[in-house]
Write a protein that holds these residues in place. Structure first.
Motif, PDB file in Angstrom:
ATOM      1  N   ASP A  65       0.812  -1.211   0.000  1.00  0.00           N
ATOM      2  CA  ASP A  65       0.000   0.000   0.000  1.00  0.00           C
ATOM      3  C   ASP A  65       0.850   1.268   0.000  1.00  0.00           C
ATOM      4  O   ASP A  65       0.322   2.342  -0.231  1.00  0.00           O
ATOM      5  CB  ASP A  65      -0.973   0.015   1.175  1.00  0.00           C
ATOM      6  CG  ASP A  65      -0.277  -0.001   2.521  1.00  0.00           C
ATOM      7  OD1 ASP A  65       0.952  -0.118   2.571  1.00  0.00           O
ATOM      8  OD2 ASP A  65      -0.995   0.102   3.533  1.00  0.00           O
ATOM      9  N   MET A  86      -4.450   9.112   0.039  1.00  0.00           N
ATOM     10  CA  MET A  86      -5.816   8.701  -0.265  1.00  0.00           C
ATOM     11  C   MET A  86      -5.830   7.412  -1.085  1.00  0.00           C
ATOM     12  O   MET A  86      -6.631   6.506  -0.833  1.00  0.00           O
ATOM     13  CB  MET A  86      -6.551   9.822  -0.998  1.00  0.00           C
ATOM     14  CG  MET A  86      -6.848  11.013  -0.111  1.00  0.00           C
ATOM     15  SD  MET A  86      -7.413  12.519  -0.949  1.00  0.00           S
ATOM     16  CE  MET A  86      -8.524  11.970  -2.169  1.00  0.00           C
ATOM     17  N   LYS A  87      -4.940   7.298  -2.069  1.00  0.00           N
ATOM     18  CA  LYS A  87      -4.864   6.077  -2.872  1.00  0.00           C
ATOM     19  C   LYS A  87      -4.394   4.897  -2.026  1.00  0.00           C
ATOM     20  O   LYS A  87      -4.833   3.768  -2.222  1.00  0.00           O
ATOM     21  CB  LYS A  87      -3.920   6.260  -4.060  1.00  0.00           C
ATOM     22  CG  LYS A  87      -4.566   6.861  -5.261  1.00  0.00           C
ATOM     23  CD  LYS A  87      -5.625   5.936  -5.802  1.00  0.00           C
ATOM     24  CE  LYS A  87      -6.273   6.518  -7.027  1.00  0.00           C
ATOM     25  NZ  LYS A  87      -7.365   5.696  -7.526  1.00  0.00           N
ATOM     26  N   ASN A  89      -5.044   4.449   1.095  1.00  0.00           N
ATOM     27  CA  ASN A  89      -6.221   4.017   1.850  1.00  0.00           C
ATOM     28  C   ASN A  89      -7.149   3.182   0.973  1.00  0.00           C
ATOM     29  O   ASN A  89      -7.786   2.242   1.447  1.00  0.00           O
ATOM     30  CB  ASN A  89      -6.963   5.214   2.427  1.00  0.00           C
ATOM     31  CG  ASN A  89      -6.192   5.868   3.545  1.00  0.00           C
ATOM     32  OD1 ASN A  89      -5.375   5.243   4.196  1.00  0.00           O
ATOM     33  ND2 ASN A  89      -6.444   7.146   3.749  1.00  0.00           N
ATOM     34  N   GLU A  90      -7.239   3.525  -0.323  1.00  0.00           N
ATOM     35  CA  GLU A  90      -8.057   2.736  -1.237  1.00  0.00           C
ATOM     36  C   GLU A  90      -7.501   1.323  -1.388  1.00  0.00           C
ATOM     37  O   GLU A  90      -8.261   0.367  -1.518  1.00  0.00           O
ATOM     38  CB  GLU A  90      -8.135   3.403  -2.606  1.00  0.00           C
ATOM     39  CG  GLU A  90      -9.025   4.607  -2.664  1.00  0.00           C
ATOM     40  CD  GLU A  90      -9.120   5.201  -4.051  1.00  0.00           C
ATOM     41  OE1 GLU A  90      -8.780   4.509  -5.033  1.00  0.00           O
ATOM     42  OE2 GLU A  90      -9.516   6.363  -4.159  1.00  0.00           O
ATOM     43  N   SER A  93      -8.778  -0.664   1.488  1.00  0.00           N
ATOM     44  CA  SER A  93     -10.199  -0.989   1.415  1.00  0.00           C
ATOM     45  C   SER A  93     -10.467  -2.038   0.337  1.00  0.00           C
ATOM     46  O   SER A  93     -11.297  -2.929   0.535  1.00  0.00           O
ATOM     47  CB  SER A  93     -11.034   0.270   1.178  1.00  0.00           C
ATOM     48  OG  SER A  93     -10.736   0.832  -0.082  1.00  0.00           O
ATOM     49  N   TYR A  94      -9.766  -1.972  -0.794  1.00  0.00           N
ATOM     50  CA  TYR A  94      -9.952  -2.990  -1.830  1.00  0.00           C
ATOM     51  C   TYR A  94      -9.447  -4.354  -1.357  1.00  0.00           C
ATOM     52  O   TYR A  94     -10.036  -5.378  -1.678  1.00  0.00           O
ATOM     53  CB  TYR A  94      -9.238  -2.604  -3.121  1.00  0.00           C
ATOM     54  CG  TYR A  94      -9.938  -1.509  -3.890  1.00  0.00           C
ATOM     55  CD1 TYR A  94     -11.311  -1.532  -4.093  1.00  0.00           C
ATOM     56  CD2 TYR A  94      -9.220  -0.453  -4.427  1.00  0.00           C
ATOM     57  CE1 TYR A  94     -11.952  -0.531  -4.798  1.00  0.00           C
ATOM     58  CE2 TYR A  94      -9.855   0.553  -5.135  1.00  0.00           C
ATOM     59  CZ  TYR A  94     -11.218   0.507  -5.325  1.00  0.00           C
ATOM     60  OH  TYR A  94     -11.854   1.491  -6.015  1.00  0.00           O
ATOM     61  N   GLN A  97     -12.049  -5.867   0.791  1.00  0.00           N
ATOM     62  CA  GLN A  97     -13.179  -6.345   0.010  1.00  0.00           C
ATOM     63  C   GLN A  97     -12.832  -7.601  -0.782  1.00  0.00           C
ATOM     64  O   GLN A  97     -13.717  -8.275  -1.294  1.00  0.00           O
ATOM     65  CB  GLN A  97     -13.640  -5.264  -0.972  1.00  0.00           C
ATOM     66  CG  GLN A  97     -14.213  -4.045  -0.321  1.00  0.00           C
ATOM     67  CD  GLN A  97     -14.450  -2.920  -1.321  1.00  0.00           C
ATOM     68  OE1 GLN A  97     -14.254  -3.087  -2.522  1.00  0.00           O
ATOM     69  NE2 GLN A  97     -14.864  -1.768  -0.829  1.00  0.00           N
ATOM     70  N   ALA A 103      -7.129  -3.398  -6.080  1.00  0.00           N
ATOM     71  CA  ALA A 103      -6.089  -3.135  -5.088  1.00  0.00           C
ATOM     72  C   ALA A 103      -4.734  -2.996  -5.760  1.00  0.00           C
ATOM     73  O   ALA A 103      -3.947  -2.110  -5.415  1.00  0.00           O
ATOM     74  CB  ALA A 103      -6.053  -4.255  -4.048  1.00  0.00           C
ATOM     75  N   ALA A 106      -4.671   0.423  -7.601  1.00  0.00           N
ATOM     76  CA  ALA A 106      -4.505   1.525  -6.650  1.00  0.00           C
ATOM     77  C   ALA A 106      -3.090   1.528  -6.073  1.00  0.00           C
ATOM     78  O   ALA A 106      -2.518   2.594  -5.816  1.00  0.00           O
ATOM     79  CB  ALA A 106      -5.535   1.418  -5.524  1.00  0.00           C
ATOM     80  N   THR A 110      -0.520   4.614  -6.329  1.00  0.00           N
ATOM     81  CA  THR A 110       0.136   5.154  -5.136  1.00  0.00           C
ATOM     82  C   THR A 110       1.642   5.219  -5.332  1.00  0.00           C
ATOM     83  O   THR A 110       2.276   6.225  -4.997  1.00  0.00           O
ATOM     84  CB  THR A 110      -0.185   4.281  -3.904  1.00  0.00           C
ATOM     85  OG1 THR A 110      -1.593   4.203  -3.750  1.00  0.00           O
ATOM     86  CG2 THR A 110       0.429   4.853  -2.655  1.00  0.00           C
TER      87      THR A 110
END
Length: 152
Positions: A65, A86-87, A89-90, A93-94, A97, A103, A106, A110
Motif C-alpha cells: 500500500d 488517499m490512494k 487508503n483505497e 479498502s480494496y 473487500q 487493489a 490503486a 500510489t
C-alpha cells in the motif's frame, strides 16, 4: 406466534425459530458434540474468489500500500502526497473487500504518485539550497559605501 387468522406465523426469512439455547445443525458432517464442521488449520476456506495472481488461493497481503512512503512525501511535495495517502487508503479498502485487481491498480497509482512527489520534492529542495547558497555568497560581496572618517 400466530397471526390474526389463527395460522402459525413464520419469522422473517421463513425459518422456524429454535427454542432458546438450541441451535440448528448443518447437514454435512455435524454432530451434537461438534455442531459445525471444522476446517483443518492452514487450509483457507474455499470461497471461489480469484486472488492476486488470478488463480484461487493467492495472497492479497502481497499487494503493497506504500502508506509510509506516502506519509513521508508530505515533507517533499505535500499536495501530491495527500493524493498518494488517499490512494493508499483505497488499497487497504480494496484488499479488505477481496478485490485484488483494483487493489493492485490503486497500489501502482500510489507508487507513481509517491515517485513523482519524491522527484519533484527533491528537485525543489536542491534548488532551494542552491538559491540560499547563491544569496549568501551575493550578500557577502555587497560592500557598504557608508563613509566615516578619511577612508572614503
Amino acid at each position: 406466534m400466530t397471526n390474526p387468522y389463527g395460522q402459525p406465523q413464520q419469522p422473517y426469512g421463513g425459518q422456524p425459530q429454535q427454542p432458546y439455547g438450541q441451535q440448528p445443525y448443518p447437514q454435512s458432517g455435524a454432530t451434537p458434540a461438534q455442531p459445525y464442521p471444522q476446517q483443518p488449520y492452514g487450509q483457507p476456506a474455499p470461497y471461489g474468489q480469484p486472488a492476486f495472481g488470478g488463480a484461487p488461493g493467492g495472497d492479497l497481503s502481497s499487494i503493497k500500500d506504500y502508506k509510509g512512503w506516502a506519509i513521508g512525501c508530505i515533507f517533499l511535495m505535500w499536495i501530491i502526497a495527500i493524493f498518494a495517502i488517499m490512494k493508499s487508503n483505497e488499497v487497504q479498502s480494496y484488499k479488505m473487500q477481496g478485490n485484488a485487481a483494483m487493489a493492485q491498480q490503486a497500489s501502482q497509482t500510489t507508487k507513481t504518485l509517491c515517485l513523482v512527489a519524491t522527484i519533484l520534492g527533491a528537485l525543489g529542495w536542491v534548488v532551494a539550497i542552491i538559491m540560499i547558497i547563491i544569496s549568501l555568497v551575493a550578500a557577502s560581496e555587497v560592500h557598504s559605501y557608508y563613509c566615516t572618517g578619511s577612508y572614503c
